[in-house]
Design an enzyme around this catalytic site. Structure first.
Site, PDB file in Angstrom:
ATOM      1  N   GLU A   1      -0.401   2.198   3.798  1.00 22.35           N
ATOM      2  CA  GLU A   1       0.203   1.295   2.824  1.00 22.35           C
ATOM      3  C   GLU A   1      -0.389  -0.096   2.955  1.00 22.35           C
ATOM      4  O   GLU A   1      -0.570  -0.621   4.055  1.00 22.35           O
ATOM      5  CB  GLU A   1       1.728   1.261   2.977  1.00 22.35           C
ATOM      6  CG  GLU A   1       2.221   0.910   4.360  1.00 22.35           C
ATOM      7  CD  GLU A   1       3.730   1.072   4.501  1.00 22.35           C
ATOM      8  OE1 GLU A   1       4.426   0.047   4.575  1.00 22.35           O
ATOM      9  OE2 GLU A   1       4.200   2.219   4.550  1.00 22.35           O
ATOM     10  N   CYS A   2      -0.754  -0.682   1.844  1.00 24.10           N
ATOM     11  CA  CYS A   2      -1.232  -2.056   1.733  1.00 24.10           C
ATOM     12  C   CYS A   2      -2.441  -2.311   2.634  1.00 24.10           C
ATOM     13  O   CYS A   2      -3.539  -1.867   2.344  1.00 24.10           O
ATOM     14  CB  CYS A   2      -0.098  -3.029   2.004  1.00 24.10           C
ATOM     15  SG  CYS A   2      -0.362  -4.643   1.233  1.00 24.10           S
ATOM     16  N   GLY A   3      -2.272  -3.015   3.762  1.00 24.05           N
ATOM     17  CA  GLY A   3      -3.403  -3.277   4.640  1.00 24.05           C
ATOM     18  C   GLY A   3      -4.079  -2.013   5.120  1.00 24.05           C
ATOM     19  O   GLY A   3      -5.309  -1.960   5.258  1.00 24.05           O
TER      20      GLY A   3
ATOM     21  N   SER B   1      -1.579   3.507  -0.843  1.00 22.85           N
ATOM     22  CA  SER B   1      -1.402   2.572  -1.955  1.00 22.85           C
ATOM     23  C   SER B   1      -0.991   1.216  -1.407  1.00 22.85           C
ATOM     24  O   SER B   1      -0.773   1.047  -0.196  1.00 22.85           O
ATOM     25  CB  SER B   1      -0.334   3.073  -2.929  1.00 22.85           C
ATOM     26  OG  SER B   1       0.958   2.775  -2.464  1.00 22.85           O
TER      27      SER B   1
END
Length: 459
Positions: free
Chosen positions: A331-333, A432
């Site tokens: 997720e993200c990073g 994502s």
């Protein structure tokens, strides 16, 4: 005799009133007095929770009434408070600000009501005298069931100024002035992007917290605060649930580059029999052995892009793991890290793991901040197509996927407005920018654990 327990929320009249300064200072000051302090944070913010850990000595927990059902909020507060003497919950924005301009949803006030905690209101009292009474009266009587038990004035000019503020509140029979902080730049914290810098980036954070702790002892009546906020400890309905018999090992990326996790998500994994095996993409030369899957959380990989790119043994270890078709969630990073490369605004490019067919581009403006409701567009680690989750997004980068690749999630804002689709379901990888909270859909967590259980950990 039952040990004393104290609980309170620290809220501001608006963002920038000083609630983080007061929260960190009180956590550290009470810890120095020998209290076991458990910090909480209203809303989805990861950065403040990192600061909380330095001040209180334990990991903070997010309480969010939009992402989490009311029962999950209460359970998280009760679970976190089990071993604590003092539970301190830092608010978000202004006391009544949240996901809606007309309702309490997602606000500090709603959390305070859910966990039955009084509110300490932080007011920026610069150039203010009797007007503090009008302001506090408005906040005190605005919403039934929100109990403001005291006021801390920030940006106060002098002892005399503080005495005027105290008298103004007392003369109107309003919650008392518990203390004040003078105008002093050493009480402020440096900022990065939208909010406070990550705790891993603040070299002098511990020194600043020490300064704040001393200021609390000097300017805040801590004994009055404690007596005002004394109450019963929240009870857990099932404090010792049976442990599952599964023997699953999930690799958890945790270091200065990757450290944004909801502690309740991690607790939920543990409750399903998943052992979390921490590793560092920055410093370790390979993944831990015998893993059923990998979990890459958020963070600031762009701040460590050169180091992450230079750690080729780890990148190769991750590539090898991905080839074994074992579940990977990012997720993200973590999503950024799994791309082929990260390109900085100045054009500098750093190759990364490359197990996602796309490139990460850092932008000079924030790309997204806010709540999102996600619906899977395909079957994934989290169950069949149409699985819904609530969560949060905050990122300054953009991932450009190769053509022909379908996004993982269809997104809507908290108010139901469609947003650009994000993420990828690629082989065994779900990734994502969306940070899901599994309290919003426990069945999605069950599907992830089931996917882990179908893999036999490599020897």
């Amino acid at each position: 005799m039952t040990p004393a327990f104290h609980r309170f929320c620290i809220a501001g009249t608006q963002s920038g009133a000083g609630k983080t300064t007061v929260s960190l200072g009180l956590m550290a000051a009470l810890r120095k007095r020998g209290f076991r302090v458990q910090p909480f944070k209203c809303g989805p913010d990861y950065i403040d929770t990192g600061h909380h850990r330095h001040a209180a000595g334990v990991r903070s927990r997010n309480l969010d009434s939009w992402m989490m059902p009311a029962k999950a909020v209460r359970d998280s507060f009760a679970r976190g408070s089990t071993q604590a003497d003092v539970a301190i919950c830092e608010g978000v924005m202004g006391l009544f600000d949240g996901a809606s301009p007309t309702e309490l949803s997602g606000s500090s006030a709603e959390i305070a009501k859910l966990i039955d905690s009084p509110v300490v209101l932080v007011v920026n009292a610069r150039a203010m005298s009797r007007s503090i009474a009008a302001l506090v009266a408005g906040f005190t009587h605005f919403e039934p069931g929100v109990n403001i038990c005291g006021v801390i004035a920030n940006q106060v000019g002098s002892e005399h100024h503080a005495s005027l503020l105290r008298e103004a509140l007392a003369s109107s029979s309003l919650p008392p002035l518990l203390g004040w902080l003078p105008r002093d730049p050493q009480f402020s914290l440096p900022e990065r992007h939208l909010g406070l810098i990550a705790d891993t980036e603040a070299n002098s954070l511990q020194e600043r917290i020490e300064v704040l702790a001393k200021a609390m002892e000097r300017y805040i009546d801590l004994d009055l605060l404690l007596s005002t906020t004394s109450g019963s400890r929240p009870s857990l309905l099932n404090p010792h649930p049976p442990r599952p018999t599964r023997d699953l090992r999930l690799g958890l990326a945790r270091d200065p580059a990757f450290h944004f996790y909801y502690e309740d998500n991690l607790d939920a994994l543990r409750s399903k029999g998943v052992e979390l095996i921490e590793f560092s993409p920055l410093q370790d030369g390979s993944l831990p052995r015998d893993l059923n899957g990998l979990y890459f959380g958020g963070g600031f990989p762009e701040q460590f892009a050169q180091e992450l790119s230079s750690n080729q043994p780890m990148l190769e270890s991750i590539r090898n793991f991905a080839q074994q078709d074992r579940p990977i969630f990012a997720e993200c990073g973590g999503f950024m890290y799994l791309c082929r490369e990260i390109r900085m605004p100045d054009g500098t490019t750093w190759p990364l793991s490359g197990i996602i067919p796309g490139d990460c581009l850092m932008r000079e403006k924030r790309q997204r901040l806010g709540y999102s409701q996600a619906t899977t567009r395909t079957g994934s680690l989290f169950g069949p197509m149409g699985t819904r989750l609530r969560g949060h997004r905050f990122h300054w980068s953009e991932v450009i996927l190769d053509s022909g690749i379908d996004p993982l999630f269809h997104l809507e804002s908290a108010r139901g407005i469609p947003e650009p689709e994000v993420g990828i379901q690629y082989d065994s990888i779900s990734a994502s920018y969306f940070h899901p909270h599994f309290a919003s859909n426990p069945e999605a967590l069950d599907a992830w654990v089931e996917a882990l259980s179908r893999t036999e950990a490599p020897v």
